[in-house]
Design a protein around this motif. Structure first.
Motif, PDB file in Angstrom:
ATOM      1  N   ARG A   5       0.845  -1.201   0.000  1.00  0.00           N
ATOM      2  CA  ARG A   5       0.000   0.000   0.000  1.00  0.00           C
ATOM      3  C   ARG A   5       0.875   1.244   0.000  1.00  0.00           C
ATOM      4  N   GLU A   6       1.917   1.203   0.806  1.00  0.00           N
ATOM      5  CA  GLU A   6       2.825   2.345   0.863  1.00  0.00           C
ATOM      6  C   GLU A   6       3.509   2.576  -0.484  1.00  0.00           C
ATOM      7  N   ALA A   7       3.926   1.503  -1.137  1.00  0.00           N
ATOM      8  CA  ALA A   7       4.558   1.627  -2.454  1.00  0.00           C
ATOM      9  C   ALA A   7       3.569   2.199  -3.467  1.00  0.00           C
ATOM     10  N   GLU A   8       2.323   1.758  -3.398  1.00  0.00           N
ATOM     11  CA  GLU A   8       1.306   2.274  -4.325  1.00  0.00           C
ATOM     12  C   GLU A   8       1.067   3.762  -4.096  1.00  0.00           C
ATOM     13  N   ILE A   9       1.027   4.173  -2.852  1.00  0.00           N
ATOM     14  CA  ILE A   9       0.817   5.589  -2.538  1.00  0.00           C
ATOM     15  C   ILE A   9       1.985   6.424  -3.055  1.00  0.00           C
ATOM     16  N   LYS A  10       3.202   5.961  -2.816  1.00  0.00           N
ATOM     17  CA  LYS A  10       4.380   6.719  -3.258  1.00  0.00           C
ATOM     18  C   LYS A  10       4.447   6.793  -4.780  1.00  0.00           C
ATOM     19  N   HIS A  11       4.186   5.685  -5.452  1.00  0.00           N
ATOM     20  CA  HIS A  11       4.195   5.699  -6.913  1.00  0.00           C
ATOM     21  C   HIS A  11       3.079   6.592  -7.456  1.00  0.00           C
ATOM     22  N   GLY A  12       1.934   6.572  -6.797  1.00  0.00           N
ATOM     23  CA  GLY A  12       0.833   7.427  -7.206  1.00  0.00           C
ATOM     24  C   GLY A  12       1.176   8.902  -7.062  1.00  0.00           C
ATOM     25  N   ARG A  13       1.846   9.254  -5.972  1.00  0.00           N
ATOM     26  CA  ARG A  13       2.245  10.649  -5.772  1.00  0.00           C
ATOM     27  C   ARG A  13       3.234  11.090  -6.845  1.00  0.00           C
ATOM     28  N   LYS A  89       0.662   4.061  15.504  1.00  0.00           N
ATOM     29  CA  LYS A  89      -0.258   5.034  14.920  1.00  0.00           C
ATOM     30  C   LYS A  89       0.104   5.383  13.474  1.00  0.00           C
ATOM     31  N   TYR A  90       1.164   4.790  12.963  1.00  0.00           N
ATOM     32  CA  TYR A  90       1.635   5.103  11.611  1.00  0.00           C
ATOM     33  C   TYR A  90       0.631   4.624  10.558  1.00  0.00           C
ATOM     34  N   GLU A  91       0.416   5.462   9.559  1.00  0.00           N
ATOM     35  CA  GLU A  91      -0.454   5.117   8.434  1.00  0.00           C
ATOM     36  C   GLU A  91       0.399   5.085   7.175  1.00  0.00           C
ATOM     37  N   PRO A  92       0.174   4.136   6.258  1.00  0.00           N
ATOM     38  CA  PRO A  92       0.996   4.043   5.043  1.00  0.00           C
ATOM     39  C   PRO A  92       1.026   5.361   4.265  1.00  0.00           C
ATOM     40  N   GLY A  93       2.234   5.761   3.882  1.00  0.00           N
ATOM     41  CA  GLY A  93       2.394   6.976   3.100  1.00  0.00           C
ATOM     42  C   GLY A  93       2.503   8.245   3.932  1.00  0.00           C
ATOM     43  N   ASP A 106     -10.662  13.922  11.549  1.00  0.00           N
ATOM     44  CA  ASP A 106     -11.719  12.929  11.700  1.00  0.00           C
ATOM     45  C   ASP A 106     -11.318  11.630  10.983  1.00  0.00           C
ATOM     46  N   PRO A 107     -11.354  10.473  11.655  1.00  0.00           N
ATOM     47  CA  PRO A 107     -10.926   9.217  11.038  1.00  0.00           C
ATOM     48  C   PRO A 107     -11.682   8.848   9.765  1.00  0.00           C
ATOM     49  N   ALA A 108     -12.992   9.089   9.726  1.00  0.00           N
ATOM     50  CA  ALA A 108     -13.774   8.746   8.526  1.00  0.00           C
ATOM     51  C   ALA A 108     -13.387   9.651   7.355  1.00  0.00           C
ATOM     52  N   ALA A 109     -13.245  10.936   7.633  1.00  0.00           N
ATOM     53  CA  ALA A 109     -12.842  11.876   6.572  1.00  0.00           C
ATOM     54  C   ALA A 109     -11.406  11.608   6.124  1.00  0.00           C
ATOM     55  N   ARG A 110     -10.579  11.194   7.067  1.00  0.00           N
ATOM     56  CA  ARG A 110      -9.183  10.855   6.759  1.00  0.00           C
ATOM     57  C   ARG A 110      -9.123   9.655   5.811  1.00  0.00           C
ATOM     58  N   LYS A 111      -9.924   8.635   6.117  1.00  0.00           N
ATOM     59  CA  LYS A 111      -9.959   7.446   5.262  1.00  0.00           C
ATOM     60  C   LYS A 111     -10.473   7.803   3.866  1.00  0.00           C
ATOM     61  N   ASP A 112     -11.461   8.679   3.809  1.00  0.00           N
ATOM     62  CA  ASP A 112     -11.990   9.142   2.526  1.00  0.00           C
ATOM     63  C   ASP A 112     -10.918   9.879   1.723  1.00  0.00           C
ATOM     64  N   MET A 113     -10.123  10.705   2.387  1.00  0.00           N
ATOM     65  CA  MET A 113      -9.048  11.435   1.711  1.00  0.00           C
ATOM     66  C   MET A 113      -7.977  10.468   1.189  1.00  0.00           C
ATOM     67  N   TYR A 114      -7.651   9.456   1.967  1.00  0.00           N
ATOM     68  CA  TYR A 114      -6.680   8.448   1.518  1.00  0.00           C
ATOM     69  C   TYR A 114      -7.197   7.706   0.288  1.00  0.00           C
ATOM     70  N   THR A 115      -8.483   7.389   0.284  1.00  0.00           N
ATOM     71  CA  THR A 115      -9.080   6.709  -0.869  1.00  0.00           C
ATOM     72  C   THR A 115      -9.007   7.591  -2.107  1.00  0.00           C
ATOM     73  N   GLU A 117      -6.823   9.932  -2.690  1.00  0.00           N
ATOM     74  CA  GLU A 117      -5.421  10.001  -3.116  1.00  0.00           C
ATOM     75  C   GLU A 117      -5.026   8.752  -3.897  1.00  0.00           C
ATOM     76  N   LEU A 118      -5.452   7.589  -3.425  1.00  0.00           N
ATOM     77  CA  LEU A 118      -5.151   6.340  -4.140  1.00  0.00           C
ATOM     78  C   LEU A 118      -5.759   6.325  -5.535  1.00  0.00           C
ATOM     79  N   LYS A 119      -7.015   6.730  -5.633  1.00  0.00           N
ATOM     80  CA  LYS A 119      -7.683   6.726  -6.935  1.00  0.00           C
ATOM     81  C   LYS A 119      -7.032   7.709  -7.902  1.00  0.00           C
ATOM     82  N   HIS A 120      -6.727   8.908  -7.432  1.00  0.00           N
ATOM     83  CA  HIS A 120      -6.074   9.887  -8.293  1.00  0.00           C
ATOM     84  C   HIS A 120      -4.673   9.414  -8.690  1.00  0.00           C
ATOM     85  N   GLY A 121      -3.980   8.769  -7.772  1.00  0.00           N
ATOM     86  CA  GLY A 121      -2.660   8.229  -8.079  1.00  0.00           C
ATOM     87  C   GLY A 121      -2.718   7.143  -9.144  1.00  0.00           C
TER      88      GLY A 121
END
Length: 155
Positions: A5-13, A89-93, A106-115, A117-121
């Motif tokens: 997941r971390e590799a996917e996030i970094k490559h997406g960025r 407490k570390y989150e990938p990326g 907010d954890p729910a909004a945070r998860k939505d933002m991560y999603t 970022e993944l899709k745009h990446g």
């Protein structure tokens, strides 16, 4: 799975930066280089340098050294965040780099933002692949193959 997941996030960025930078280089490299008296790095008919297009040998070796050093520093900082600072407490990326405070608390909004970022990446990775294949096959800059994306319609 966390490392993947971390590799996917970094490559997406990186792909999101490249999806903007590739056409920007084709649009402005010639004019910017000319304004400071430097040679343009565009290859052939104005395509960006890449492994398939060639031209990477024209890029100064100091750029590559700085790029490798910066990448190493970012990876080292990420390792410190993962192992020493945030531990469980570390989150990938999470590179601890959010100057504009765009990541919600907010954890729910945070998860939505991560999603998002993944899709745009993922879309950006496909876009950069498209740029690469188009330029390798047709030898024409991306900005000329799809000018409606990169140039004003009424000019």
């Amino acid at each position: 799975l966390i490392k993947m997941r971390e590799a996917e996030i970094k490559h997406g960025r990186l792909a999101m930066l490249a999806a903007v930078g590739w056409p920007a280089a084709e649009l402005w490299d010639g004019a910017l280089a000319k304004s400071i008296g430097a040679p343009t790095l565009l290859v052939g008919k104005g395509v960006s340098p890449s492994f398939l297009n060639g031209g990477l040998d024209k890029v100064d070796q100091w750029f590559w050294a700085m790029l490798i050093a910066l990448s190493g520093w970012i990876e080292f900082e990420n390792k410190i965040q993962k192992e020493d600072v945030k531990k469980e407490k570390y989150e990938p990326g999470d590179c601890n780099f959010d100057l504009l405070k765009l990541l919600p608390e907010d954890p729910a909004a945070r998860k939505d933002m991560y999603t998002k970022e993944l899709k745009h990446g993922r879309i950006a990775m496909m876009a950069v692949l498209g740029y690469t294949v188009q330029e390798a096959i047709y030898r024409v800059p991306v900005i000329e193959q799809s000018p409606w994306f990169f140039k004003p319609l009424f000019s």
